[in-house]
Design a protein around this motif. Structure first.
Motif, PDB file in Angstrom:
ATOM      1  N   PRO B 171       0.837  -1.202   0.000  1.00  0.00           N
ATOM      2  CA  PRO B 171       0.000   0.000   0.000  1.00  0.00           C
ATOM      3  C   PRO B 171       0.869   1.248   0.000  1.00  0.00           C
ATOM      4  CG  PRO B 171      -0.887  -1.595   1.561  1.00  0.00           C
ATOM      5  CD  PRO B 171       0.428  -2.140   1.070  1.00  0.00           C
ATOM      6  N   THR B 178      -3.139   0.301  -3.832  1.00  0.00           N
ATOM      7  CA  THR B 178      -2.606  -1.003  -3.462  1.00  0.00           C
ATOM      8  C   THR B 178      -2.545  -1.899  -4.694  1.00  0.00           C
ATOM      9  OG1 THR B 178      -3.524  -0.780  -1.244  1.00  0.00           O
ATOM     10  CG2 THR B 178      -2.996  -2.991  -1.961  1.00  0.00           C
ATOM     11  N   THR B 180      -2.882  -5.325  -6.743  1.00  0.00           N
ATOM     12  CA  THR B 180      -3.647  -6.567  -6.633  1.00  0.00           C
ATOM     13  C   THR B 180      -2.694  -7.753  -6.788  1.00  0.00           C
ATOM     14  OG1 THR B 180      -4.053  -6.775  -8.994  1.00  0.00           O
ATOM     15  CG2 THR B 180      -5.622  -5.438  -7.738  1.00  0.00           C
ATOM     16  N   GLU B 202       6.900  -2.697   1.576  1.00  0.00           N
ATOM     17  CA  GLU B 202       5.600  -3.186   2.054  1.00  0.00           C
ATOM     18  C   GLU B 202       5.379  -2.840   3.527  1.00  0.00           C
ATOM     19  OE1 GLU B 202       5.094  -7.361   0.965  1.00  0.00           O
ATOM     20  OE2 GLU B 202       5.135  -6.878  -1.177  1.00  0.00           O
ATOM     21  N   GLU B 205       1.838  -3.064   4.792  1.00  0.00           N
ATOM     22  CA  GLU B 205       1.140  -4.329   4.530  1.00  0.00           C
ATOM     23  C   GLU B 205      -0.032  -4.587   5.484  1.00  0.00           C
ATOM     24  OE1 GLU B 205       3.591  -7.740   5.559  1.00  0.00           O
ATOM     25  OE2 GLU B 205       2.490  -9.017   4.165  1.00  0.00           O
ATOM     26  N   TYR B 208      -4.337  -2.332   6.243  1.00  0.00           N
ATOM     27  CA  TYR B 208      -5.110  -2.660   5.046  1.00  0.00           C
ATOM     28  C   TYR B 208      -6.548  -2.858   5.484  1.00  0.00           C
ATOM     29  CZ  TYR B 208      -6.266  -5.091   0.653  1.00  0.00           C
ATOM     30  OH  TYR B 208      -6.810  -5.461  -0.549  1.00  0.00           O
ATOM     31  N   SER B 213      -8.668 -10.425   2.122  1.00  0.00           N
ATOM     32  CA  SER B 213      -7.565 -11.395   2.126  1.00  0.00           C
ATOM     33  C   SER B 213      -7.653 -12.279   3.357  1.00  0.00           C
ATOM     34  CB  SER B 213      -6.215 -10.657   2.101  1.00  0.00           C
ATOM     35  OG  SER B 213      -6.061  -9.897   3.285  1.00  0.00           O
ATOM     36  N   ALA B 218      -2.541  -6.662   3.149  1.00  0.00           N
ATOM     37  CA  ALA B 218      -2.542  -6.331   1.725  1.00  0.00           C
ATOM     38  C   ALA B 218      -1.799  -7.414   0.949  1.00  0.00           C
ATOM     39  CB  ALA B 218      -1.875  -4.982   1.512  1.00  0.00           C
ATOM     40  N   SER B 220       0.987  -9.201  -1.032  1.00  0.00           N
ATOM     41  CA  SER B 220       2.435  -9.035  -0.904  1.00  0.00           C
ATOM     42  C   SER B 220       3.137  -9.799  -2.011  1.00  0.00           C
ATOM     43  CB  SER B 220       2.901  -9.592   0.446  1.00  0.00           C
ATOM     44  OG  SER B 220       4.295  -9.778   0.463  1.00  0.00           O
ATOM     45  N   ARG B 321      -7.546   2.199   0.360  1.00  0.00           N
ATOM     46  CA  ARG B 321      -7.672   0.792   0.752  1.00  0.00           C
ATOM     47  C   ARG B 321      -6.669   0.407   1.830  1.00  0.00           C
ATOM     48  NH1 ARG B 321     -10.100  -2.554  -3.042  1.00  0.00           N
ATOM     49  NH2 ARG B 321      -8.635  -4.258  -2.724  1.00  0.00           N
ATOM     50  N   GLY B 322      -5.569   1.117   1.874  1.00  0.00           N
ATOM     51  CA  GLY B 322      -4.530   0.784   2.846  1.00  0.00           C
ATOM     52  C   GLY B 322      -3.729   2.019   3.207  1.00  0.00           C
TER      53      GLY B 322
END
Lengths: 401, 401
Positions: B171, B178, B180, B202, B205, B208, B213, B218, B220, B321-322
Motif C-alpha cells: 500500500p 494497493t 492486486t 511493504e 502491509e 489494510y 484477504s 494487503a 504481498s 484501501r490501505g
C-alpha cells in the motif's frame, strides 16, 4: 548483486570470533569495545526518556539540545576554531561508522580516487568502494621498535589533484599510531593545493596517553584547519563514553555541507532515536565523570599489558600513544588469521588478526586492552605464553585448519 | 559536494513543518506517524534491557531471537513460502528506510537504470540516485473518483532488460493505492524475463482495510514469489507497532543476498542497539495486542475523516484501501506547497504537499489520519472548511508567500 559488494571482505575478526562461538572459556579481546557497561546515569537518561514517551521521529541532524552540547564539547577541546556556526557544523549520526559512510556519500562519485592510510579498520576502505571509488592505500611502515610510522613524503606524493578524498584514522585502530600537529599541518596544506577532502576519523581523540597536549587529547585536524577547509571529522560516543551498543556518533562539518548531510541522513536512517540522544546529551554534560577516569584506567591497562607482551619471546610491539589496542608482531607466525583461530581453539585467547586491517599487517595481532579488570589481561598473556611454549612449528598438515 | 547530492530535494514536508515552527496551536497531520506513544509493554522491554546492561555491539544481521521472531511472523503471514531458510532470509536494519538504502547499495551500480512507481515518498527516488542510478518514474494515473490507479501495461513497458531494479511501494504512501495479486504476479513474471530486481516497500502491509484477504493484510510479493526470485521486501516496526522513533526495520531477502547485506550493515551502522531489538522482539511476540486494534482504530480514523473531506467543496478523494493517509486534490489550489504553508499560517492545519511525492501529485495534499483522538480529525476538517470559505482566489501579491 554488485561485484564490488560481492568482493568486500567478510570481517576476519568475525571469522575468528565465529571460531570461538559457544565457548564461554575464551578470554575475548578481539572487538574494539570495553567490557564495561555504560555508566548508570547515562542509561538512566535513556530510561527516563522512554518512560516519558519520547518514541517519535526526530530532526534529521539531531536534537538541538544534543547538537548544542556537542558544539560546546568540541569548542572546549578546540578553542582555536572560531565560535560562530559551531551548532550548524554538527550532524548527529547513527554511530561513528554511519557518519563516515555519510561522508563518502556526500563526497565520492563512482570512479573517484580515494587515498586511505593503512593499516586501518576495514570500514574505511570499504565505504568509498561501496560508492564506486578506486581506493589507493598508503601503508604506514614499521620501525625497528615495532612502532608504525608515517612516511609523510610518500603520503603527500600519493595525494594529487585527482584525489577526491583522503581518509585517515589517528589515533589509529589498530596500530596506536598518532599524527603529529606538524604532520596534520603539512597534510592540510597539501590538500588545500590539490583540492582534496580530508575525512578524519578521530574517534580515539580522547584516548591519548602522551600527555603532551594542553587539552589532554590527541592532535586533531580541527586544531589546524579553518572552518571552510575541505574537512570532515568523524566522532563517536562509543569509545570515550562507553556507549558502543548505542550507535551514536557525530560529524563536524564545514558549514556548506551540513544541509546536504541532513538530506542524506533522511535517506539513510532518518534520525537517531530520541532516547539514545538524551543519553548522549547527559553523557556530554557529565563527561568529566566518564572520560578522564576511563583514560586513566585504559592507561593502566596498557601499562599492564604491553610490558608483559614485550617480555614474550618473538613478540615485537611499541607502546601505543593512543587508542585502546596493543598491536604486536609474532615471529614465526606469518599467517595471523590461522594464528588467531588457533589461539581461540588451543589457548582460549581471542585476538584480532592484523591482516583484517591491511595486507601490510599480516603476521600481526591486535589486542584490545579496554578491560574492566586488568587481571584479565594478565591471564590472557599467561595463556599466550603457555601456548607459545607448547607450540611446535606448524606442520604442513595443520596449514589447512 | 557531489552534484547529485546537491540536487536532492529538501523535504517539502519539512519546509511546511518549518513554517509552523514554534506554533503550538497547529493541528499536525503532516508526518507519517501516529501521535500515539509506543505501547507500555514494548517500552518496558527496552528499559529492562538497558537496566540489565545490554549496551554492547550486536550481530550485524540482528539478534538471533529477533530474526527468529521476524521469520515466524513473516511465515505466519505468507505460508505459501517454503519454510526452510526463513531465518537466513531476515536482516534487521536501522529503520525501514535504512533497509531500503541497503538494498540500493547491494544492487545498484552508478549508471544503472532504476524504475520507481510514483507518487511515492521521496526517499525511494533519492536512494538509487545517491548510488548514481538514472531513475525513471512511472506515474500512477487518477481516475474520475480521485483514486490513483496503475496502468500496468505502461509499467511493464518501462521495465526492460536494461532495468536493474523496480521500486514499488504498495500500500502506497501517499495515495493509498494497493497492488492486486494479479498485478503482482504480472510484474513478477515480467521482471523474471528482464532480469530486473524488485524492491518492494511493504511497510504498510498490515494497515489494510479492504477485508478481502485471508490474513487480513494487503497483497504481498511474498505471496507470489519463490525464495530465489530477484526480490527484496522492506518492512518496518514504525507503522504497525507504533515504533517510529525506534528506527528499526527488516529486509526479507533471497538467501543468496543475506551475507552481502550483513557486510553492508557493518559498513553503514554495524548493528541496531540491543535494547531496541529487545523491544521489537516483544512487539512481535505480543503483536496481536498492538496491530489488530491499531488497524481497527485507523479504519475508524479513515472513516471519520474521508467522508468529511469528501463533503467539502472542491475536494476530490477516493477511500484509501490501505496505509494511513487521505490524499486529496483541492480544486483552485494548484500550488500545493504554497497551499500547505498557507494552511499552517492561516488555519493552524498541518498537511503535507502532494508535490513532495512527485510532480504528478501537484495540487494534492496528504493528511495522515493516524490520530489517537479522531476528534482531532474532525477539528482539522472544520479548520479547512472555514479556511476554504474565507479564502479568496490567491492574488498575485500572495504568490511569493
Amino acid at each position: 548483486m554488485r561485484p564490488v559488494v560481492e568482493s568486500l571482505e567478510e570481517s576476519r575478526i568475525r571469522e575468528v570470533a565465529n571460531a570461538g562461538m559457544g565457548r564461554s572459556d575464551v578470554l575475548k579481546f578481539w572487538f574494539g569495545e570495553s567490557d564495561e557497561v555504560t555508566p548508570d546515569f547515562i542509561r538512566e537518561a535513556a530510561v527516563a526518556s522512554i518512560q516519558a514517551g519520547e518514541t517519535f521521529y526526530a530532526h534529521n541532524l539531531g536534537l538541538p539540545e544534543l547538537r548544542h552540547a556537542i558544539a560546546g564539547y568540541t569548542h572546549g577541546l578546540h578553542p582555536q576554531q572560531p565560535t560562530d556556526h559551531w551548532f550548524d557544523r554538527i550532524a548527529v549520526t547513527s554511530g561513528g561508522v554511519n557518519g563516515l559512510m555519510l561522508a563518502s556519500q556526500t563526497l565520492v562519485e563512482a570512479g573517484d580516487e580515494v587515498v586511505v592510510v593503512t593499516p586501518a579498520w576495514p570500514n574505511l576502505v570499504a565505504q568509498p568502494q561501496i560508492m564506486g571509488a578506486r581506493v589507493r592505500t598508503v601503508p604506514l611502515t614499521v620501525a625497528a621498535s615495532g612502532a608504525w610510522v608515517l612516511e609523510l613524503p610518500a603520503l603527500l606524493a600519493a595525494i594529487t589533484p585527482a584525489t577526491r578524498m583522503l581518509v585517515v584514522n589517528a589515533p589509529n585502530n589498530p596500530t596506536g599510531w598518532t599524527l603529529t600537529r606538524d604532520e596534520q599541518a603539512a597534510i592540510l596544506a597539501h590538500c588545500r593545493q590539490t583540492g582534496t577532502w580530508i575525512l578524519a576519523d578521530e574517534v580515539y581523540e580522547r584516548l591519548y596517553f602522551a600527555g603532551d597536549s594542553a587539552n589532554g587529547a590527541a592532535p586533531s585536524f580541527l586544531d589546524a584547519a579553518a572552518p571552510d577547509d575541505r574537512l570532515i571529522v568523524a566522532h563517536s560516543f562509543s569509545k570515550s563514553f562507553l556507549m558502543t551498543g548505542w550507535r551514536l556518533g557525530w560529524l563536524v562539518l564545514t558549514p556548506a555541507l551540513t544541509h546536504a548531510v541532513g538530506k542524506l541522513i533522511e535517506f539513510n536512517t532518518s534520525c537517531a532515536p530520541v532516547f539514545v540522544q538524551r543519553a548522549a546529551t547527559v553523557a556530554l554534560q557529565r563527561g568529566d565523570e566518564v572520560t578522564p577516569p576511563l583514560v586513566r584506567h585504559l592507561q593502566l591497562c596498557r601499562d599492564t599489558l604491553v610490558p608483559l607482551l614485550q617480555a614474550l619471546p618473538g613478540v615485537t610491539l611499541a607502546v601505543p600513544r593512543g587508542g585502546m589496542y596493543a598491536f604486536f608482531r609474532l615471529e614465526g607466525h606469518p599467517d595471523c588469521l590461522l594464528t588467531a583461530k588457533r589461539l581461540v581453539r588451543e589457548a582460549g585467547l581471542g585476538l584480532a588478526p592484523g591482516s583484517a586491517f591491511g595486507p601490510e599487517a599480516a603476521g600481526w595481532l591486535r589486542w584490545c586492552f579496554a578491560s574492566r579488570d586488568p587481571q584479565r589481561l594478565v591471564q590472557g598473556v599467561e595463556r599466550l605464553r603457555a601456548w607459545l611454549e607448547q607450540d611446535l612449528p606448524p606442520s604442513t598438515g595443520s596449514a589447512g585448519l
